[in-house]
Write an enzyme that holds these catalytic residues in place. Structure first.
Site, PDB file in Angstrom:
ATOM      1  N   HIS A 237       0.910  -1.190  -0.083  1.00 51.42           N
ATOM      2  CA  HIS A 237      -0.022  -0.188  -0.025  1.00 51.42           C
ATOM      3  C   HIS A 237       0.934   1.224  -0.139  1.00 51.42           C
ATOM      4  O   HIS A 237       2.203   1.289   0.521  1.00 51.42           O
ATOM      5  CB  HIS A 237      -0.843   0.041   1.294  1.00 51.42           C
ATOM      6  CG  HIS A 237      -1.693  -1.135   1.542  1.00 51.42           C
ATOM      7  ND1 HIS A 237      -1.664  -2.159   2.211  1.00 51.42           N
ATOM      8  CD2 HIS A 237      -3.141  -0.889   1.342  1.00 51.42           C
ATOM      9  CE1 HIS A 237      -2.469  -2.870   2.517  1.00 51.42           C
ATOM     10  NE2 HIS A 237      -3.614  -2.337   1.880  1.00 51.42           N
TER      11      HIS A 237
ATOM     12  N   ASP B 171       2.283   1.923   3.268  1.00 52.57           N
ATOM     13  CA  ASP B 171       3.194   0.953   3.869  1.00 52.57           C
ATOM     14  C   ASP B 171       4.561   1.558   3.636  1.00 52.57           C
ATOM     15  O   ASP B 171       5.287   0.986   4.365  1.00 52.57           O
ATOM     16  CB  ASP B 171       3.017  -0.247   3.261  1.00 52.57           C
ATOM     17  CG  ASP B 171       1.847  -0.878   3.508  1.00 52.57           C
ATOM     18  OD1 ASP B 171       1.041  -0.475   4.282  1.00 52.57           O
ATOM     19  OD2 ASP B 171       1.338  -1.832   2.529  1.00 52.57           O
TER      20      ASP B 171
ATOM     21  N   GLU C 270     -10.573  -6.919  -4.878  1.00 53.32           N
ATOM     22  CA  GLU C 270     -10.347  -8.132  -3.555  1.00 53.32           C
ATOM     23  C   GLU C 270     -11.674  -8.044  -2.864  1.00 53.32           C
ATOM     24  O   GLU C 270     -11.654  -7.241  -1.901  1.00 53.32           O
ATOM     25  CB  GLU C 270      -9.041  -7.519  -2.852  1.00 53.32           C
ATOM     26  CG  GLU C 270      -8.835  -8.745  -1.742  1.00 53.32           C
ATOM     27  CD  GLU C 270      -7.561  -8.525  -0.907  1.00 53.32           C
ATOM     28  OE1 GLU C 270      -6.468  -7.778  -1.357  1.00 53.32           O
ATOM     29  OE2 GLU C 270      -7.588  -8.656   0.445  1.00 53.32           O
TER      30      GLU C 270
ATOM     31  N   HIS D  43     -11.282 -13.752   3.348  1.00 50.95           N
ATOM     32  CA  HIS D  43     -12.259 -13.132   2.832  1.00 50.95           C
ATOM     33  C   HIS D  43     -13.310 -13.931   2.361  1.00 50.95           C
ATOM     34  O   HIS D  43     -14.768 -13.898   2.683  1.00 50.95           O
ATOM     35  CB  HIS D  43     -11.981 -12.046   2.027  1.00 50.95           C
ATOM     36  CG  HIS D  43     -10.981 -11.047   2.509  1.00 50.95           C
ATOM     37  ND1 HIS D  43     -10.622  -9.946   1.621  1.00 50.95           N
ATOM     38  CD2 HIS D  43     -10.387 -10.848   3.645  1.00 50.95           C
ATOM     39  CE1 HIS D  43      -9.579  -9.140   2.286  1.00 50.95           C
ATOM     40  NE2 HIS D  43      -9.727  -9.663   3.427  1.00 50.95           N
TER      41      HIS D  43
END
Ligand code: XUL
Ligand code: CO
Length: 438
Positions: free
Chosen positions: A100, A103, A231, A270
């Site tokens: 990201h 990050d 995602e 997920h």
């Protein structure tokens, strides 16, 4: 090679090895179904968990030290993370990383300064990439941590916040392209709602599509030829998230004419949060031509949230690899969106977590290939639908000119139908066990 971790390069020692810092199954050059393991399994390191997360949870602060000898929230620290990350990947033989924007640099109060930092760090990362041959699998923008995104990013009720989402996506795309990323991910971290009482779902979804369309247009204009990914995740942090599961996300992409540029990045934990198996969401993506990449982790069936554990469940990894092999492989890779448990806080634990994940998927690959080569499952499945291919009524149903009346007349003439063939689930499960534990 720099020496941040006092750990040697991890080697393959085989299934009998008792060395925690060795691979038991991941033997990168071993050929499985005509391809090297390393080609079947393009593994990636997730920057956020591995180099940033210290084990903070709702009840306590970090346990692991990820300062790498520098002061937190400085560019020196950001560079130390790059050094640590590349040393870590080299020592494990991991060829890709995912990141990201926030990050890789500390976020500043002014987005112009954050972007300047991103330019600086991406120069540094690029040097390391050239030195080591390590590549970028995908990049993304974190549009869920900053308080401005409390009501979502593309789905925010505030036009000003939407503009900041655009600015972040634009810069994250710039950096992804600069680093040669194969993909760009949208994880709708807060794209959802807490209550319908204050939410215009249609308007919010149209705005998310608008943001994605602008991203595609901009990405293509700066030379991004890779895949965009959604995602899917059903909930957490929001009560309801719009990209609930693969089927929902695919429907959304088709409705907004985005399906040519996007594929799915399926995360195991997920899928299970959505009430599916991991392999279910992989199959749904694959049959729609949208299986792109995987976030490799696992959840805990006793907990109702995204625990992001390193994959350990060989059954699930086998079923995952069965889907991946049947789909002809991934265009993306296997990103370990996984973190050590809070009490596993040492440098060694970081390595052991990745060894576990890589070995689990290597074993899953070996076993999935055996299942396919064994052939009994495929044969059974083929036979199960054979009445459509070897009976007149079956052929009629599949023909272009089939009509409801004609087919109904066939049933009426018969008066009653035989039971369909047995599903033989237990027999099939027993085949899986015999292949797994031969
Ligand atoms: C959160 C999650 C993210 C995405 C990237 O559940 O999976 O880390 O992978 O934003
Ligand atoms: Co993820």
């Amino acid at each position: 090679m720099s020496k941040i971790f006092n750990i040697e390069k991890i080697k393959y020692e085989g299934p009998k090895s008792k060395n925690p810092l060795a691979f038991k199954y991941y033997d990168k050059d071993r050929v499985v179904m005509g391809k090297k393991m390393s080609e079947h399994l393009p593994f990636a390191m997730a920057w956020w968990h591995n180099l940033c997360a210290e084990g903070t949870d709702m009840f306590g602060r970090g346990v692991a030290n990820k300062s790498f000898g520098k002061e937190y929230a400085t560019m020196e620290h950001a560079k130390a993370k790059v050094d640590a990350g590349f040393e870590f990947m080299q020592k494990l033989g991991i060829e890709y990383f995912c990141f990201h924007d926030v990050d890789i640099v500390p976020e500043a109060d002014d987005i112009k300064e954050t972007n300047r930092r991103l330019d600086e760090i991406s120069d540094y990362i690029l040097e390391k990439m050239k030195e080591t041959g390590i590549k970028c699998l995908w990049g993304t923008a974190n549009m869920f941590s900053n308080p401005r995104f409390c009501n979502g990013a593309g789905s925010s009720n505030s036009a000003e916040v939407f503009a900041f989402a655009c600015a972040q996506v634009k810069k994250a795309l710039d950096i992804t392209v600069k680093l040669g990323g194969k993909g760009y991910v949208f994880w709708g971290g807060r794209e959802g709602y807490e209550t319908l009482l204050n939410t215009d779902v249609k308007f919010e979804q149209e705005n998310i599509a608008k943001l994605m369309k602008m991203a595609v247009k901009y990405g293509r204009s700066i030379g991004f030829t890779g895949d965009f990914y959604i995602e899917p995740k059903p909930k957490e942090p929001m009560k309801h998230q719009y990209d609930f599961d693969a089927a929902t996300a695919i429907g959304f992409l088709r409705a907004h004419d985005l399906d040519k540029d996007f594929k799915m990045n399926i995360e195991a934990n997920h899928a299970t949060l959505a009430g599916h198996t991991f392999e279910h969401d992989l199959r749904i993506s694959a049959i729609n031509g949208m299986l792109g990449s995987i976030d490799a982790n696992q959840g805990d069936y006793l907990l109702g949230w995204d625990t992001d554990e390193f994959p350990f469940d060989v059954y699930t990894a086998t079923m995952c690899m069965y889907e991946v092999l049947k789909a002809g492989g991934l265009t993306g890779g296997f990103n370990f969106d996984a973190k050590n448990r809070r009490p596993s806080y040492t440098d060694e634990d970081m390595f052991i977590g990745y060894i576990l994940g890589m070995d689990t998927f290597a074993l899953g690959l070996i076993k999935a290939a055996e299942l396919i080569e064994d052939g009994r499952i495929d044969e059974f499945k083929k036979e199960r639908y054979s009445s459509y291919f070897n009976t007149e009524i079956g052929k009629k149903i599949l023909s272009e000119d089939a009509t409801l009346q004609e087919i109904a007349a066939y049933a009426e003439a018969l008066g009653n139908a035989k039971l369909p063939g047995s599903g033989r689930q237990e027999m099939l499960e027993s085949i899986v066990n015999s292949v797994l534990f031969n």
